[in-house]
Design an enzyme around this catalytic site. Structure first.
Site, PDB file in Angstrom:
ATOM      1  N   HIS A 234     -13.076 -11.780 -15.017  1.00 41.97           N
ATOM      2  CA  HIS A 234     -12.983 -11.132 -13.710  1.00 41.97           C
ATOM      3  C   HIS A 234     -12.900  -9.613 -13.889  1.00 41.97           C
ATOM      4  CE1 HIS A 234     -12.407 -14.674 -11.086  1.00 41.97           C
ATOM      5  NE2 HIS A 234     -11.932 -15.225 -12.193  1.00 41.97           N
TER       6      HIS A 234
ATOM      7  N   GLU B  41     -13.455  -7.315 -11.837  1.00 47.37           N
ATOM      8  CA  GLU B  41     -12.935  -6.616 -10.660  1.00 47.37           C
ATOM      9  C   GLU B  41     -11.454  -6.275 -10.791  1.00 47.37           C
ATOM     10  OE1 GLU B  41     -12.648 -11.072  -9.466  1.00 47.37           O
ATOM     11  OE2 GLU B  41     -13.845  -9.785 -10.782  1.00 47.37           O
TER      12      GLU B  41
ATOM     13  N   LYS C  21      12.687   0.784  19.879  1.00 47.74           N
ATOM     14  CA  LYS C  21      13.731  -0.244  19.800  1.00 47.74           C
ATOM     15  C   LYS C  21      13.524  -1.237  18.652  1.00 47.74           C
ATOM     16  CE  LYS C  21      17.198  -0.028  22.793  1.00 47.74           C
ATOM     17  NZ  LYS C  21      17.238   1.441  22.863  1.00 47.74           N
ATOM     18  N   PRO C  22      12.298  -1.743  18.396  1.00 49.95           N
ATOM     19  CA  PRO C  22      12.144  -2.664  17.261  1.00 49.95           C
ATOM     20  C   PRO C  22      12.603  -2.050  15.938  1.00 49.95           C
ATOM     21  CG  PRO C  22      10.210  -2.761  18.671  1.00 49.95           C
ATOM     22  CD  PRO C  22      11.041  -1.615  19.160  1.00 49.95           C
TER      23      PRO C  22
ATOM     24  N   LEU D 287       0.826  -1.199   0.000  1.00 47.11           N
ATOM     25  CA  LEU D 287       0.000   0.000   0.000  1.00 47.11           C
ATOM     26  C   LEU D 287       0.866   1.257   0.000  1.00 47.11           C
ATOM     27  CD1 LEU D 287      -2.910   0.893  -0.011  1.00 47.11           C
ATOM     28  CD2 LEU D 287      -2.904   0.804   2.487  1.00 47.11           C
TER      29      LEU D 287
ATOM     30  N   MET E 286     -20.974 -17.247 -12.764  1.00 38.79           N
ATOM     31  CA  MET E 286     -21.703 -17.364 -14.030  1.00 38.79           C
ATOM     32  C   MET E 286     -22.046 -18.821 -14.295  1.00 38.79           C
ATOM     33  SD  MET E 286     -20.360 -16.572 -17.886  1.00 38.79           S
ATOM     34  CE  MET E 286     -20.954 -17.558 -19.262  1.00 38.79           C
TER      35      MET E 286
ATOM     36  N   GLY F  17     -14.161 -19.078  -7.897  1.00 41.04           N
ATOM     37  CA  GLY F  17     -13.652 -20.046  -6.936  1.00 41.04           C
ATOM     38  C   GLY F  17     -13.386 -21.365  -7.633  1.00 41.04           C
TER      39      GLY F  17
ATOM     40  N   CYS G 212     -17.221 -15.564 -13.049  1.00 41.26           N
ATOM     41  CA  CYS G 212     -16.492 -16.807 -13.290  1.00 41.26           C
ATOM     42  C   CYS G 212     -17.335 -18.003 -12.825  1.00 41.26           C
ATOM     43  CB  CYS G 212     -15.125 -16.767 -12.612  1.00 41.26           C
ATOM     44  SG  CYS G 212     -13.965 -18.019 -13.240  1.00 41.26           S
TER      45      CYS G 212
END
Length: 545
Positions: free
Chosen positions: A517, A519, A189-190, A19, A386, A356, A383
């Site tokens: 797809h 999206e 510290k990290p 991101l 449908m 899927g 996909c």
């Protein structure tokens, strides 16, 4: 000549490197620069195509057919620059190619080693396929500094930076500054230890991005700068944002893009034009209504499995100035005899069944399709969604009670079956049942022809489209006449007329299934027309209930 920005992460994973890379690219674009982003993944899979969504989230597919990391979706959504095969590499792909060369004898008897052969291959990838007019190449390294598998990538970056010179390649390191509630303090510290680890591997970062839940005080920024050998202004706080689309403006306010330009010695750079992102945030922050979309899927417990889908629905909401509430519904819940399908779906103003693989939950998806069809609720099938719409239509409106898909085993009426061959730009592609799973699907962008008077043609505003695919099974065109007699019209086909691409029900308020797809191509500043239209139909539905 392109300048290179390398982004690494430390302390913990999931700090938002992808991101941040996408936001930085958007900010540099807003200043008028041409930018591209790449992802270097240290895992041994050749690509994420065979990985479970529970392991890795969604697989993002590019126009040229690469199965890639989901971060490339962030890159595209924030920049509008289509990703390519050359924008994602894995350790698995590098080792596969090196071993193939070794077996052919390409190394002329030399001992093949991590240094120089693996590191050279990584450097070759970083510097390959770069457009002549590119200003910045951003390379995100997956994983966390200190991981064994990331060491060859860090070493390759060290060499690359050394070879390119101080003002041609810089490093940004993302770390965590945790808040200890008992002490009421942020702890640096990290971050210090993580930067020390990176420095011990030969890379001194020019900029440190600090993920934190509370504002980072000046004295803590100064402490990090002192111990990590950077300017205080180069310690960039990164607080949680209300929306991922607020992140570019947040990083700009924190000075990230200004520090990047300073690190490269670039002076008098154009001020960023943030109008695009101001409009996006205005649409998000000031909705004029809201709708609820029921997503009936099989990976709903892990939202990253449907990352692009989630964002595309949000984009559809932006296009209609409404807030989209997503109701995640496990398709398996609708397969039990006592399942209350109607009671669960009635609050939804639209129903979406996503893609899927596998039989689990398929009958539940078919039940959701039937509810949407009979109740006139807007339905969007993608996909597998449908394919389930076609099986539901075959069983309930076309008189084919035993309709099914060969993906789940032998069936008397194979309405959906394995694609054995299809045409690509490279020629005829063939697949066989029982073959390898990796990289053997119909992948990438393919053209489709839409029926001129169809609903989808009006949504797209034309009859020629190109969309991205990722599937092995296809609706059997032999059942086209039977399905159309049952009211399910084939309104989009492959240019050769062999492969169904889109189905719709003209007698329904909004019922569309697509094999591809959509999206994957939606963006906050350019919502995909199908999602914009689907949410518009959901808005109309919300006014009826």
């Amino acid at each position: 000549m392109a300048r290179f920005i390398f982004i690494t992460g430390g302390v913990v994973s999931s700090l938002g490197k992808g991101l941040m890379a996408a936001s930085l690219a958007a900010l540099l674009q807003a200043r008028g620069y041409k930018v591209r982003i790449r992802k270097l993944d240290p895992y041994l899979n050749v690509d994420p195509g065979t990985m479970s969504p529970y392991q890795h989230g969604e697989v993002y597919v590019t126009d040229d057919g690469a199965e890639t990391d989901l971060d490339l979706g962030h890159y595209e959504r924030f920049t509008g620059v289509p990703a390519r095969q050359s924008d994602n590499i894995t350790t698995g792909r590098i080792y596969r190619d090196i071993i193939a060369k070794e077996r052919r004898g390409d190394y002329l008897g030399a001992t093949v080693q991590v240094v120089p052969h693996v590191t050279n291959a990584i450097k070759d990838f970083i510097g390959s396929d770069i457009d002549p007019d590119l200003d910045f190449m951003i390379c995100e390294v997956g994983g966390t500094v200190g991981d064994i598998e990331s060491l060859p990538f860090i070493e390759a970056i060290r060499q690359f930076r050394n070879e390119r010179g101080r003002f041609d390649a810089i490093s940004i390191h993302t770390t965590l500054v945790p808040y200890i509630a008992a002490a009421g303090e942020l702890k640096t510290k990290p971050t210090q230890h993580s930067v020390r680890e990176l420095t011990s591997l030969g890379i001194q970062p020019e900029i440190i991005v600090c993920r934190c839940e509370h504002p980072l005080p000046d004295n803590e920024r100064a402490k990090i700068a002192l111990f990590c050998n950077v300017r205080k202004e180069a310690v960039i706080p990164a607080l949680d944002a209300k929306s991922i689309y607020a992140v570019p403006a947040q990083y700009h306010a924190a000075g990230l893009d200004a520090e990047v330009l300073r690190a490269f010695g670039i002076e008098n750079a154009p001020a960023p034009n943030m109008a695009r992102w101001d409009d996006v945030m205005d649409r998000l922050a000031n909705p004029e209504g809201e709708v609820t979309i029921g997503v009936v899927g099989k990976y709903v417990v892990l939202p990253d499995a449907y990352k692009s889908l989630t964002e595309a629905l949000v984009h559809g909401g932006m296009a209609n100035r409404v807030k989209v509430n997503i109701k995640w519904l496990d398709a398996e819940l609708f397969e039990h005899p006592e399942a209350e399908v109607a009671a669960t779906l009635e609050p939804c103003h639209g129903i979406l069944v996503p893609g899927g693989f596998g039989e689990r939950g398929s009958e539940g998806k078919i039940a959701a399709v039937e509810f949407a069809r009979t109740r006139n609720v807007p339905y969007f099938g993608i996909c597998l969604g449908m394919q389930m719409a076609c099986i539901e239509g075959a069983r309930n409106t076309a008189g084919l009670a035993k309709a099914g898909t060969t993906e789940f085993g032998q069936t008397e009426e194979p309405v959906v079956g394995l694609i054995t061959e299809w045409m690509t730009a490279e020629g005829l592609q063939k697949r066989e049942a029982g073959g390898d799973l990796g990289g053997t699907m119909r992948l990438g962008a393919y053209d489709a022809k839409l029926t001129g008077n169809s609903h989808v043609a009006s949504v797209y505003g034309g009859t020629d489209i190109s969309e991205r695919h990722r599937h092995r099974y296809e609706v059997n065109a032999h059942y086209k006449d039977a399905l159309e007699q049952g009211g399910l019209v084939f309104s989009g086909m492959s240019p050769d007329g062999q492969l169904p691409e889109i189905v719709e029900r003209p007698d329904h308020p909004w019922f569309i299934g697509v094999q591809f797809h959509p999206e994957l191509k939606s963006k906050p500043f350019d919502p995909h027309p199908l999602f914009a239209s689907f949410i518009e139909a959901a808005v109309k539905q919300s006014r009826l209930v």
